[in-house]
Design a protein around this motif. Structure first.
Motif, short mmCIF file in Angstrom:
data_model
loop_
_atom_site.label_atom_id
_atom_site.label_comp_id
_atom_site.label_asym_id
_atom_site.label_seq_id
_atom_site.Cartn_x
_atom_site.Cartn_y
_atom_site.Cartn_z
N MET A 148 0.86 -1.18 0.00
CA MET A 148 0.00 0.00 0.00
C MET A 148 0.89 1.24 0.00
O MET A 148 1.84 1.33 0.76
N SER A 149 0.60 2.17 -0.83
CA SER A 149 1.43 3.38 -0.93
C SER A 149 1.06 4.38 0.16
O SER A 149 0.00 4.30 0.77
N ASN A 150 1.95 5.35 0.38
CA ASN A 150 1.70 6.38 1.39
C ASN A 150 0.51 7.26 1.01
O ASN A 150 -0.07 7.89 1.87
N GLN A 151 0.15 7.32 -0.29
CA GLN A 151 -0.98 8.13 -0.70
C GLN A 151 -2.27 7.60 -0.09
O GLN A 151 -3.23 8.32 0.07
N ASN A 152 -2.30 6.33 0.25
CA ASN A 152 -3.50 5.73 0.80
C ASN A 152 -3.40 5.53 2.31
O ASN A 152 -4.03 4.66 2.87
N ARG A 153 -2.59 6.36 2.93
CA ARG A 153 -2.43 6.28 4.38
C ARG A 153 -2.43 7.70 4.94
O ARG A 153 -1.76 8.58 4.41
N ARG A 154 -3.18 7.95 5.99
CA ARG A 154 -3.21 9.25 6.63
C ARG A 154 -3.16 9.06 8.15
O ARG A 154 -3.66 8.08 8.68
N HIS A 155 -2.57 10.05 8.82
CA HIS A 155 -2.48 10.06 10.27
C HIS A 155 -3.23 11.28 10.79
O HIS A 155 -3.08 12.38 10.25
N VAL A 156 -4.02 11.09 11.83
CA VAL A 156 -4.70 12.18 12.52
C VAL A 156 -3.83 12.50 13.74
O VAL A 156 -3.67 11.66 14.63
N VAL A 157 -3.24 13.70 13.73
CA VAL A 157 -2.28 14.06 14.77
C VAL A 157 -2.63 15.42 15.38
O VAL A 157 -3.19 16.28 14.70
N PRO A 158 -2.29 15.62 16.66
CA PRO A 158 -2.53 16.94 17.26
C PRO A 158 -1.60 17.98 16.66
O PRO A 158 -0.43 17.71 16.39
N ASN A 159 -2.13 19.18 16.46
CA ASN A 159 -1.32 20.30 15.97
C ASN A 159 -0.79 21.05 17.18
O ASN A 159 -1.54 21.35 18.10
N PRO A 160 0.51 21.37 17.22
CA PRO A 160 1.07 22.06 18.39
C PRO A 160 0.43 23.43 18.67
O PRO A 160 0.47 23.91 19.79
N ASN A 161 -0.19 24.02 17.65
CA ASN A 161 -0.84 25.33 17.83
C ASN A 161 -2.33 25.20 18.10
O ASN A 161 -3.05 26.20 18.07
N GLY A 162 -2.80 23.99 18.32
CA GLY A 162 -4.21 23.76 18.59
C GLY A 162 -4.89 23.09 17.41
O GLY A 162 -4.48 23.21 16.26
N GLY A 163 -5.93 22.33 17.70
CA GLY A 163 -6.65 21.61 16.66
C GLY A 163 -5.95 20.32 16.27
O GLY A 163 -5.04 19.85 16.96
N VAL B 37 -6.20 4.67 8.07
CA VAL B 37 -6.24 5.91 8.84
C VAL B 37 -5.73 5.55 10.24
O VAL B 37 -6.27 4.66 10.88
N ARG B 38 -4.69 6.22 10.68
CA ARG B 38 -4.13 6.01 12.02
C ARG B 38 -4.48 7.22 12.87
O ARG B 38 -4.22 8.36 12.49
N ILE B 39 -5.07 6.99 14.05
CA ILE B 39 -5.50 8.06 14.92
C ILE B 39 -4.57 8.11 16.13
O ILE B 39 -4.41 7.13 16.85
N HIS B 40 -3.94 9.27 16.31
CA HIS B 40 -3.01 9.47 17.42
C HIS B 40 -3.73 10.22 18.55
O HIS B 40 -4.61 11.04 18.29
N GLY B 41 -3.30 9.97 19.78
CA GLY B 41 -3.82 10.71 20.92
C GLY B 41 -3.03 12.00 21.11
O GLY B 41 -2.10 12.30 20.37
N ARG B 42 -3.39 12.77 22.12
CA ARG B 42 -2.68 14.02 22.40
C ARG B 42 -1.21 13.79 22.72
O ARG B 42 -0.38 14.67 22.52
N ASP B 43 -0.88 12.59 23.22
CA ASP B 43 0.51 12.27 23.53
C ASP B 43 1.31 11.87 22.29
O ASP B 43 2.51 11.62 22.38
N GLY B 44 0.66 11.79 21.14
CA GLY B 44 1.33 11.45 19.89
C GLY B 44 1.36 9.97 19.58
O GLY B 44 1.73 9.57 18.48
N LYS B 45 0.98 9.13 20.53
CA LYS B 45 0.99 7.68 20.31
C LYS B 45 -0.27 7.25 19.56
O LYS B 45 -1.35 7.79 19.78
N VAL B 46 -0.10 6.24 18.68
CA VAL B 46 -1.25 5.71 17.94
C VAL B 46 -2.19 5.05 18.93
O VAL B 46 -1.78 4.21 19.74
N ARG B 47 -3.45 5.45 18.91
CA ARG B 47 -4.42 4.86 19.82
C ARG B 47 -5.47 4.04 19.10
O ARG B 47 -6.19 3.26 19.70
#
Length: 81
Positions: free
Chosen positions: A1-16, A53-63
């Protein structure tokens, strides 16, 4: 699977929350809430033909992770018999 078909949901250091491809410097999308980012990530991956789709917590770890059809789920659910 290519990286185009993979996304990570990560906290933004400036919020959101950001939706990012692996190794990308810029976010594919930025949202106020993690739920909005998850929905947008699923939409992006689905439009690209499926993937992960990989979902990360506020600590940055995949949850959590989610396979979007017709992606290749590495741990598919067992058939109930």
């Amino acid at each position: 699977m290519s990286n185009q078909n993979r996304r990570h949901v990560v906290p933004n250091p400036n919020g959101g929350w950001d939706v990012k491809a692996p190794g990308a410097k810029r976010a594919s999308a930025h949202t106020d809430t993690q739920k909005q980012a998850q929905d947008r990530a699923r939409e992006i991956v689905s439009n690209a033909g499926g993937g992960e789709v990989r979902i990360h917590g506020r600590d940055g770890k995949v949850r959590d992770s989610d396979t979007i059809a017709p992606g290749n789920d590495p741990f598919p659910p067992r058939d109930k018999k």
